[in-house]
Design an enzyme around this catalytic site. Structure first.
Site, mmCIF file in Angstrom:
data_model
loop_
_atom_site.group_PDB
_atom_site.id
_atom_site.type_symbol
_atom_site.label_atom_id
_atom_site.label_comp_id
_atom_site.label_asym_id
_atom_site.label_seq_id
_atom_site.Cartn_x
_atom_site.Cartn_y
_atom_site.Cartn_z
ATOM 1 N N ASP A 179 0.858 -1.177 0.000
ATOM 2 C CA ASP A 179 0.000 0.000 0.000
ATOM 3 C C ASP A 179 0.897 1.231 0.000
ATOM 4 O OD1 ASP A 179 -2.553 1.404 0.303
ATOM 5 O OD2 ASP A 179 -1.786 1.943 2.276
ATOM 6 N N GLU A 263 -1.371 -1.227 -6.004
ATOM 7 C CA GLU A 263 -2.622 -0.634 -6.444
ATOM 8 C C GLU A 263 -2.304 0.297 -7.600
ATOM 9 O OE1 GLU A 263 -6.362 0.847 -3.728
ATOM 10 O OE2 GLU A 263 -4.331 1.123 -3.038
ATOM 11 N N CYS A 315 -12.604 -5.389 5.379
ATOM 12 C CA CYS A 315 -11.846 -6.024 6.455
ATOM 13 C C CYS A 315 -11.045 -7.174 5.857
ATOM 14 C CB CYS A 315 -12.798 -6.532 7.535
ATOM 15 S SG CYS A 315 -12.015 -7.648 8.706
ATOM 16 N N CYS A 318 -12.168 -10.759 7.617
ATOM 17 C CA CYS A 318 -13.395 -11.489 7.337
ATOM 18 C C CYS A 318 -14.014 -11.118 5.994
ATOM 19 C CB CYS A 318 -14.405 -11.287 8.461
ATOM 20 S SG CYS A 318 -15.105 -9.632 8.523
ATOM 21 N N CYS A 334 -13.213 -3.769 12.936
ATOM 22 C CA CYS A 334 -14.242 -4.317 12.053
ATOM 23 C C CYS A 334 -15.516 -4.584 12.853
ATOM 24 C CB CYS A 334 -13.739 -5.601 11.409
ATOM 25 S SG CYS A 334 -15.002 -6.454 10.480
ATOM 26 N N CYS A 337 -16.220 -8.725 12.667
ATOM 27 C CA CYS A 337 -15.416 -9.733 13.361
ATOM 28 C C CYS A 337 -14.603 -9.172 14.522
ATOM 29 C CB CYS A 337 -14.505 -10.470 12.381
ATOM 30 S SG CYS A 337 -13.122 -9.478 11.790
ATOM 31 N N ASP A 344 -3.382 1.150 6.808
ATOM 32 C CA ASP A 344 -2.511 0.847 5.671
ATOM 33 C C ASP A 344 -2.170 -0.640 5.571
ATOM 34 O OD1 ASP A 344 -2.542 3.548 5.225
ATOM 35 O OD2 ASP A 344 -0.689 3.910 6.338
HETATM 36 ZN ZN LIG Z 1 -13.804 -8.292 9.883
#
Ligand SMILES: [Zn+2]
Length: 406
Positions: A179, A263, A315, A318, A334, A337, A344
């Site tokens: 990233d 990216e 996330c 998950c 998150c 989860c 980052d």
């Molecule tokens: Zn999650």
């Protein structure tokens, strides 16, 4: 005659031949849309031109350099046409332009016939002589051409074209997602952080002082020319330091990983914002180019994932899409989860997963729409949003079975 003078004369002759040839090609195009054949062009602007009084001085420089400049013009035209037809990716190449004595950069090239490497480290250039060279690194093989550039800070550079043997490294099973950012240069999915060196920012004080000095000098004066060279030199130094650093970082990443995923940043778009200076200073496009070149050479893979992948919203543990987060949010938990994420690092992990998925898709691997990509040491969940979204946009041509579709 000194070597500087000999070089200056060659720069001049090469420029004239280039411009004469460009004029001829432009005229032929206007008259009957034709292309002047390479042989006829060379005969007219070199061989015949030498016999005229106006161009007799062309005979005093290496004919190899003159011929190389015609080949460069031809390449410039080819890039332009390939870019028009879409055969050439990347930035649109414009029509070849006339060269000027006032250009910031003067260049000339010698083919294999125009130069020789001496055993004492000197570089022999046709009709110029043995030139002293400060080698930045040893040549890996016999070069096929050399380009001499005079930059605006008054430095001469020689760059050689060398066919490198592919130097494939033993295969690894490590992969990394990166990233890129401005606060830290890069955060890798394995947790490594590359700090942003901000070379330009650090040198800014010095650059500004040199700039002020320049603005005080009278136009057209010798002192002004001197001050201008000083400014150019300071800028060149920043660029050199940045390049060294970029080489070091990219070499390490390619050596340590079989695949590197990034990216696709809209560098040109970002460069138009108030972050322009920082974006420019970061040299992201160079970073990516060096990675790609080194990957090709060492038998590694560089994958670039789409610009619209919501890497900072999903996330990585998950796969739940947690919604957009303002840039100021560096950490978040998150809601599904409960994993606490560094913004980052989470993005880097998502880039890794997306890059892997793209790669498997591209080779017709066992990735089916709607099936989550296994993440490192994470339970696999089927039917998460991100995979459904991606496979919808980028269908796998080879099909799930991996067989060729005819
Ligand atoms: Zn999650």
């Amino acid at each position: 005659m000194g070597q500087r003078q000999a070089l200056a004369r060659t720069f001049g002759c090469v420029r004239v031949v280039y411009n004469d040839a460009l004029t001829m090609r432009k005229q032929a195009w206007i008259v009957d849309r034709s292309k002047v054949p390479a042989g006829a062009l060379a005969k007219s602007v070199i061989t015949d031109a030498k016999k005229t009084e106006a161009r007799s001085w062309l005979g005093s420089v290496s004919v190899d350099a003159l011929q190389s400049s015609l080949r460069d013009l031809d390449a410039a035209y080819r890039n332009f046409f390939d870019s028009l037809s879409g055969k050439r990716a990347g930035h649109r190449s414009g029509l070849p332009r006339f060269k000027s004595r006032k250009d910031n950069r003067q260049s000339l090239r010698f083919s294999r016939n125009g130069f020789r490497l001496r055993s004492n480290g000197k570089l022999n250039l046709a009709k110029i002589g043995d030139v002293r060279v400060k080698w930045s690194r040893a040549l890996p093989a016999d070069p096929s051409s050399v380009t001499i550039v005079l930059d605006r800070s008054g430095r001469y550079h020689a760059s050689f074209v060398v066919d490198v043997e592919l130097d494939h490294l033993p295969e690894l099973d490590t992969e990394v997602g990166i990233d890129l950012g401005l606060t830290t240069y890069a955060v890798c999915s394995d947790g490594t952080v590359i700090d942003n060196p901000r070379f330009l920012r650090k040198a800014e004080k010095k650059l500004k002082a040199a700039q002020r000095e320049l603005s005080r000098k009278a136009k057209g004066s010798k002192n002004r020319a001197k001050a201008r060279r000083k400014v150019a030199k300071a800028h060149a130094k920043v660029a050199d330091t940045r390049m060294d650093w970029l080489h070091k970082q990219t070499t390490r990443l390619i050596r340590e990983n079989q695949s590197v995923y990034l990216e696709d940043l809209n560098v040109r778009g970002l460069a138009r914002t108030r972050l322009a200076k920082s974006v420019y200073d970061a040299g992201w496009s160079t970073f990516r180019r060096l990675l790609t070149e080194k990957a090709a050479r060492y038998g590694r893979h560089v994958g670039v994932i789409g610009r619209f992948e919501p890497t900072s919203q999903v996330c990585s543990a998950c796969g739940v899409l947690d919604g957009p987060k303002p840039l100021a949010v560096r950490e978040w938990t998150c809601t599904a989860c409960g994993t606490l994420h560094d913004r980052d690092l989470n993005a880097a992990r998502n880039i890794l997963a997306a890059g892997r998925a793209d790669r498997l898709n591209a080779c017709g691997g066992p990735v089916r729409p709607g099936v989550a990509i296994p993440r490192q040491a994470q339970p696999v969940e089927t039917g998460t949003h991100r995979n459904a979204g991606r496979t919808g946009r980028k269908p796998c041509a080879a099909g799930a079975a991996g067989g060729p579709v005819l």
